[in-house]
Motif scaffolding. Structure first.
Motif, PDB file in Angstrom:
ATOM      1  N   MET A 315      -6.054   0.324  24.221  1.00  0.00           N
ATOM      2  CA  MET A 315      -5.486  -0.092  22.948  1.00  0.00           C
ATOM      3  C   MET A 315      -5.504   1.063  21.958  1.00  0.00           C
ATOM      4  SD  MET A 315      -4.263  -2.158  20.664  1.00  0.00           S
ATOM      5  CE  MET A 315      -4.247  -3.801  21.399  1.00  0.00           C
ATOM      6  N   ARG A 316      -4.433   1.209  21.205  1.00  0.00           N
ATOM      7  CA  ARG A 316      -4.332   2.256  20.207  1.00  0.00           C
ATOM      8  C   ARG A 316      -4.054   1.651  18.830  1.00  0.00           C
ATOM      9  NH1 ARG A 316      -6.473   4.486  23.565  1.00  0.00           N
ATOM     10  NH2 ARG A 316      -5.954   6.394  24.686  1.00  0.00           N
ATOM     11  N   GLY A 317      -4.414   2.389  17.793  1.00  0.00           N
ATOM     12  CA  GLY A 317      -4.143   1.951  16.433  1.00  0.00           C
ATOM     13  C   GLY A 317      -3.264   2.961  15.717  1.00  0.00           C
ATOM     14  N   ALA A 318      -2.404   2.460  14.833  1.00  0.00           N
ATOM     15  CA  ALA A 318      -1.533   3.338  14.049  1.00  0.00           C
ATOM     16  C   ALA A 318      -2.144   3.573  12.676  1.00  0.00           C
ATOM     17  CB  ALA A 318      -0.150   2.709  13.901  1.00  0.00           C
ATOM     18  N   PRO A 319      -1.965   4.757  12.118  1.00  0.00           N
ATOM     19  CA  PRO A 319      -2.505   5.032  10.780  1.00  0.00           C
ATOM     20  C   PRO A 319      -1.686   4.327   9.705  1.00  0.00           C
ATOM     21  CG  PRO A 319      -1.226   6.900  11.552  1.00  0.00           C
ATOM     22  CD  PRO A 319      -1.278   5.933  12.695  1.00  0.00           C
ATOM     23  N   ALA A 320      -2.300   4.114   8.577  1.00  0.00           N
ATOM     24  CA  ALA A 320      -1.622   3.529   7.413  1.00  0.00           C
ATOM     25  C   ALA A 320      -2.078   4.273   6.171  1.00  0.00           C
ATOM     26  CB  ALA A 320      -1.945   2.043   7.299  1.00  0.00           C
ATOM     27  N   VAL A 321      -1.126   4.616   5.320  1.00  0.00           N
ATOM     28  CA  VAL A 321      -1.419   5.312   4.069  1.00  0.00           C
ATOM     29  C   VAL A 321      -0.656   4.617   2.947  1.00  0.00           C
ATOM     30  CG1 VAL A 321      -1.306   7.486   2.792  1.00  0.00           C
ATOM     31  CG2 VAL A 321      -1.696   7.518   5.262  1.00  0.00           C
ATOM     32  N   SER A 322      -1.365   4.248   1.897  1.00  0.00           N
ATOM     33  CA  SER A 322      -0.703   3.643   0.739  1.00  0.00           C
ATOM     34  C   SER A 322      -1.237   4.255  -0.548  1.00  0.00           C
ATOM     35  CB  SER A 322      -0.901   2.126   0.722  1.00  0.00           C
ATOM     36  OG  SER A 322      -2.249   1.788   0.463  1.00  0.00           O
ATOM     37  N   VAL A 323      -0.381   4.252  -1.566  1.00  0.00           N
ATOM     38  CA  VAL A 323      -0.725   4.781  -2.881  1.00  0.00           C
ATOM     39  C   VAL A 323      -0.408   3.719  -3.920  1.00  0.00           C
ATOM     40  CG1 VAL A 323      -0.308   6.595  -4.570  1.00  0.00           C
ATOM     41  CG2 VAL A 323      -0.144   7.122  -2.124  1.00  0.00           C
ATOM     42  N   LEU A 371       1.745  -2.354 -11.801  1.00  0.00           N
ATOM     43  CA  LEU A 371       0.998  -1.792 -10.673  1.00  0.00           C
ATOM     44  C   LEU A 371       1.895  -1.832  -9.447  1.00  0.00           C
ATOM     45  CD1 LEU A 371      -1.737  -0.679  -9.691  1.00  0.00           C
ATOM     46  CD2 LEU A 371      -2.375  -3.042  -9.110  1.00  0.00           C
ATOM     47  N   LEU A 372       2.212  -0.652  -8.936  1.00  0.00           N
ATOM     48  CA  LEU A 372       3.086  -0.510  -7.770  1.00  0.00           C
ATOM     49  C   LEU A 372       2.279   0.030  -6.603  1.00  0.00           C
ATOM     50  CD1 LEU A 372       6.113   1.279  -9.500  1.00  0.00           C
ATOM     51  CD2 LEU A 372       5.606  -1.168  -9.415  1.00  0.00           C
ATOM     52  N   ARG A 373       2.597  -0.457  -5.400  1.00  0.00           N
ATOM     53  CA  ARG A 373       1.926   0.047  -4.194  1.00  0.00           C
ATOM     54  C   ARG A 373       2.967   0.625  -3.250  1.00  0.00           C
ATOM     55  NH1 ARG A 373      -1.880  -3.271   0.107  1.00  0.00           N
ATOM     56  NH2 ARG A 373      -2.873  -1.443   1.016  1.00  0.00           N
ATOM     57  N   VAL A 374       2.830   1.907  -2.947  1.00  0.00           N
ATOM     58  CA  VAL A 374       3.801   2.641  -2.137  1.00  0.00           C
ATOM     59  C   VAL A 374       3.219   2.864  -0.740  1.00  0.00           C
ATOM     60  CG1 VAL A 374       5.264   4.681  -2.018  1.00  0.00           C
ATOM     61  CG2 VAL A 374       4.500   3.815  -4.246  1.00  0.00           C
ATOM     62  N   PHE A 375       3.997   2.518   0.275  1.00  0.00           N
ATOM     63  CA  PHE A 375       3.603   2.760   1.664  1.00  0.00           C
ATOM     64  C   PHE A 375       4.371   3.973   2.171  1.00  0.00           C
ATOM     65  CE2 PHE A 375       2.911  -1.688   0.799  1.00  0.00           C
ATOM     66  CZ  PHE A 375       1.658  -1.917   1.332  1.00  0.00           C
ATOM     67  N   LEU A 376       3.658   4.916   2.743  1.00  0.00           N
ATOM     68  CA  LEU A 376       4.254   6.178   3.161  1.00  0.00           C
ATOM     69  C   LEU A 376       4.462   6.220   4.668  1.00  0.00           C
ATOM     70  CD1 LEU A 376       2.158   8.558   0.892  1.00  0.00           C
ATOM     71  CD2 LEU A 376       4.435   7.638   0.453  1.00  0.00           C
ATOM     72  N   GLY A 404      13.784   4.273 -12.014  1.00  0.00           N
ATOM     73  CA  GLY A 404      13.940   4.774 -13.371  1.00  0.00           C
ATOM     74  C   GLY A 404      12.613   5.033 -14.049  1.00  0.00           C
ATOM     75  N   ILE A 405      11.740   5.782 -13.373  1.00  0.00           N
ATOM     76  CA  ILE A 405      10.403   6.070 -13.901  1.00  0.00           C
ATOM     77  C   ILE A 405      10.446   7.323 -14.762  1.00  0.00           C
ATOM     78  CG2 ILE A 405       8.061   6.757 -13.259  1.00  0.00           C
ATOM     79  CD1 ILE A 405       8.309   5.010 -10.791  1.00  0.00           C
ATOM     80  N   ARG A 406       9.835   7.233 -15.910  1.00  0.00           N
ATOM     81  CA  ARG A 406       9.685   8.394 -16.808  1.00  0.00           C
ATOM     82  C   ARG A 406       8.201   8.751 -16.904  1.00  0.00           C
ATOM     83  NH1 ARG A 406      13.161   4.985 -19.024  1.00  0.00           N
ATOM     84  NH2 ARG A 406      11.533   3.997 -20.294  1.00  0.00           N
ATOM     85  N   GLY A 407       7.933  10.039 -16.892  1.00  0.00           N
ATOM     86  CA  GLY A 407       6.559  10.493 -17.014  1.00  0.00           C
ATOM     87  C   GLY A 407       5.784  10.305 -15.716  1.00  0.00           C
ATOM     88  N   ALA A 408       4.498  10.585 -15.794  1.00  0.00           N
ATOM     89  CA  ALA A 408       3.616  10.495 -14.631  1.00  0.00           C
ATOM     90  C   ALA A 408       2.857   9.176 -14.649  1.00  0.00           C
ATOM     91  CB  ALA A 408       2.627  11.656 -14.632  1.00  0.00           C
ATOM     92  N   ALA A 409       2.337   8.810 -13.488  1.00  0.00           N
ATOM     93  CA  ALA A 409       1.485   7.623 -13.406  1.00  0.00           C
ATOM     94  C   ALA A 409       0.222   7.850 -14.225  1.00  0.00           C
ATOM     95  CB  ALA A 409       1.128   7.323 -11.959  1.00  0.00           C
ATOM     96  N   GLU A 410      -0.249   6.804 -14.889  1.00  0.00           N
ATOM     97  CA  GLU A 410      -1.462   6.923 -15.690  1.00  0.00           C
ATOM     98  C   GLU A 410      -2.715   7.038 -14.824  1.00  0.00           C
ATOM     99  OE1 GLU A 410      -1.789   3.898 -18.644  1.00  0.00           O
ATOM    100  OE2 GLU A 410       0.101   4.442 -19.620  1.00  0.00           O
ATOM    101  N   ARG A 411      -2.667   6.397 -13.675  1.00  0.00           N
ATOM    102  CA  ARG A 411      -3.757   6.527 -12.704  1.00  0.00           C
ATOM    103  C   ARG A 411      -3.234   6.135 -11.330  1.00  0.00           C
ATOM    104  NH1 ARG A 411      -8.615   2.617 -14.142  1.00  0.00           N
ATOM    105  NH2 ARG A 411      -8.322   3.495 -16.207  1.00  0.00           N
ATOM    106  N   SER A 412      -3.976   6.501 -10.310  1.00  0.00           N
ATOM    107  CA  SER A 412      -3.540   6.214  -8.941  1.00  0.00           C
ATOM    108  C   SER A 412      -4.741   5.994  -8.043  1.00  0.00           C
ATOM    109  CB  SER A 412      -2.680   7.357  -8.396  1.00  0.00           C
ATOM    110  OG  SER A 412      -3.426   8.572  -8.363  1.00  0.00           O
ATOM    111  N   TRP A 413      -4.505   5.289  -6.946  1.00  0.00           N
ATOM    112  CA  TRP A 413      -5.533   5.028  -5.943  1.00  0.00           C
ATOM    113  C   TRP A 413      -4.887   5.232  -4.571  1.00  0.00           C
ATOM    114  CZ3 TRP A 413      -4.289   2.066 -10.104  1.00  0.00           C
ATOM    115  CH2 TRP A 413      -5.285   1.807 -11.052  1.00  0.00           C
ATOM    116  N   VAL A 414      -5.537   5.989  -3.711  1.00  0.00           N
ATOM    117  CA  VAL A 414      -5.002   6.274  -2.375  1.00  0.00           C
ATOM    118  C   VAL A 414      -5.906   5.636  -1.328  1.00  0.00           C
ATOM    119  CG1 VAL A 414      -4.464   8.083  -0.695  1.00  0.00           C
ATOM    120  CG2 VAL A 414      -3.928   8.427  -3.121  1.00  0.00           C
ATOM    121  N   HIS A 415      -5.292   4.954  -0.370  1.00  0.00           N
ATOM    122  CA  HIS A 415      -6.030   4.365   0.747  1.00  0.00           C
ATOM    123  C   HIS A 415      -5.454   4.888   2.057  1.00  0.00           C
ATOM    124  CE1 HIS A 415      -6.926   1.446  -2.497  1.00  0.00           C
ATOM    125  NE2 HIS A 415      -8.075   1.329  -1.871  1.00  0.00           N
TER     126      HIS A 415
END
Length: 489
Positions: A315-323, A371-376, A404-415
């Motif tokens: 069995m194998r697992g795939a990686p997951a990255v979200s921001v 709050l937006l969650r981005v999957f890469l 239509g985002i202006r400016g940078a994110a105020e904070r971020s969390w990476v998993h």
């Protein structure tokens, strides 16, 4: 503990659970419930390598933001997680998804996905023709699905190949493939049809058409009670399920921050198993429940079950990255009036999809923020080498023209999850049969978790409950009633 067993040994029936994620914790919860009902004595030790329990249910609560590292909600049509929440006494904290609809990125623009295309197959041709992201050729080919002949070739078929054969390449690769890949983190052309969506094959065999199968399934569901939404979560985030379980356990000794390194079989003695930890401590037990990824379980049992260890190691697992990105609402032009968007592999850029957490669930961000969650795309090896800050900047820049985002994110969390999603390959059902046969040769050994019969939290809860029932049957009646197998449906 069974009366005959207790009479013979005069001690509590002992269980060691390896793995303190949702499956292992739920197994302990249901084991305690089974023994409470029988009025007999039970000893449970649960061991978890990490210092924090709960596995991927890793909610962070910071300054009014509720940030999820794993799933942000659970399916209601699979009722086991919702039932568990009610059993734990947190039913009043259940919240339902408050948005409907989703979008698809196509040629750099976001298109609405017709509601009838949000499932595994379209029920109505009108939904196909309403899809602005499909060419007329793709719409025509998908509309001809009821005329496609049944498959007569022998052997297993992948999910992607099945959908492409019946609905055509454009609908499959543009919408259905990214939808499935977003759930399972895998290429649909490598995924098992019969392990993940067995009803699709059944619809083809019974009705000769997926569209007719969808319509018949909807008819059968009419008149039955339905939850307010297809998904639910909890007011304090998904980790609230873990916290309530840990607080409710009464007979379970929890050992965290220490990894199991071996499970050995003690022949012709009781207890039957010895679980050795990396610090040298050892726990003996009448039964061992391995609620870890299959590859980890395989690394533990090689001393007495080399055949099983080899199977589990496949069995194998795939990686997951979200921001997760926190932005001021005034700096995002898009109305965010849905659950988010998907992006097929054919689209340029690092984003596989984006969930709008503050739109989906109440109380996920403070007033005036989103709050937006981005999957890469995890197949992009260059992304994996970026720092958390660089990943957050990359995600924000990819969203900027779409939302239509202006400016940078105020904070971020990476998993980042290195092997976050078990891969159900085309031969998964045959692999399961082999695993069950090998495990059955070792009474008192039980396997459950996302590697076997469903990767979602509701499926893991169901497998944990089933494993607890089989442990109880084994304690009461012996190997004939509680034979060790990977968790059954």
């Amino acid at each position: 503990m069974a009366p005959d067993h207790a009479g013979r040994t005069g001690r509590a029936f002992s269980v060691v659970i390896v793995g303190g994620g949702i499956t292992g914790l739920a197994a302990a919860w249901y084991l305690e419930g089974a023994w409470r009902q029988s009025g007999t004595d039970l000893s449970i030790v649960l061991v978890e390598r990490e210092n924090v329990l709960g596995g991927k249910l890793s909610t962070l609560r910071e300054d009014g933001f509720v940030v999820e590292g794993g799933p942000d909600g659970f399916l209601t049509r699979k009722p086991w997680a919702l039932e568990l929440a009610n059993e734990l006494g947190i039913g009043d904290d259940v919240v339902y998804m408050q948005t409907t609809g989703a979008l698809l990125q196509r040629r750099g623009r976001l298109h609405p996905i017709p509601p009838g295309l949000m499932g595994p197959a379209p029920a109505d041709r009108r939904d196909i023709w309403d899809a602005s992201f499909l060419s007329w050729q793709g719409k025509l080919r998908a509309s001809l699905e009821p005329l496609v002949r049944k498959r007569t070739a022998a052997g297993r078929e992948s999910l992607g190949s099945f959908l492409r054969r019946r609905l055509g390449s454009e609908l499959t690769d543009t919408l259905l493939e990214p939808m499935m890949a977003g759930i399972y983190g895998s290429d649909s052309y490598d995924m098992s049809l019969d392990a993940l969506f067995p009803m699709l094959g059944e619809w083809e065999r019974r009705y000769g058409s997926l569209s007719r199968g969808m319509r018949e399934a909807r008819k059968a569901a009419q008149g039955s009670e339905h939850p307010p939404s297809a998904f639910f979560s909890l007011a304090g985030g998904t980790r609230q399920l873990v916290e309530a379980m840990v607080q409710g356990l009464e007979r379970t000794e929890i050992v965290s921050g220490s990894a199991a390194v071996a499970v050995d079989r003690v022949e012709d003695e009781e207890p039957r198993f010895a679980v050795t930890m990396d610090g040298g401590r050892s726990f003996k037990a009448d039964a061992a429940v391995l609620a870890t990824p299959a590859w980890d379980a395989g690394s533990l049992v090689g001393s007495f079950a080399p055949g099983l260890a080899g199977l589990l190691g496949r069995m194998r697992g795939a990686p997951a990255v979200s921001v997760c990105l926190a932005l001021a609402r005034e700096n995002v032009d898009h109305p965010l009036d849905g659950s988010g968007f998907l992006s097929p592999r054919s689209e340029a850029g690092p984003v596989a999809g984006c969930t709008w957490l503050s739109s989906k669930w109440p109380g996920r961000s403070p007033r005036g923020h989103v709050l937006l969650r981005v999957f890469l795309h995890t197949e992009d090896s260059a992304l994996g080498g970026l720092s958390d800050a660089a990943l957050a900047e990359t995600a924000c820049e990819a969203l900027r023209p779409l939302l239509g985002i202006r400016g940078a994110a105020e904070r971020s969390w990476v998993h980042r999850w290195a092997d976050g999603l078990p891969q159900y390959k085309v031969d998964h059902t045959e692999w399961l049969d082999d695993v069950e046969r090998e495990t059955g040769a070792h009474p008192g050994l039980f396997l459950c978790g996302a590697s076997y019969r469903g990767i979602g939290v509701p499926d893991c809860v169901r497998q944990a409950r089933d494993a607890a029932e089989r442990v109880h049957a084994f304690a009461t009646h012996g190997a004939g009633q509680g034979s060790a197998q990977a968790a059954r449906t």
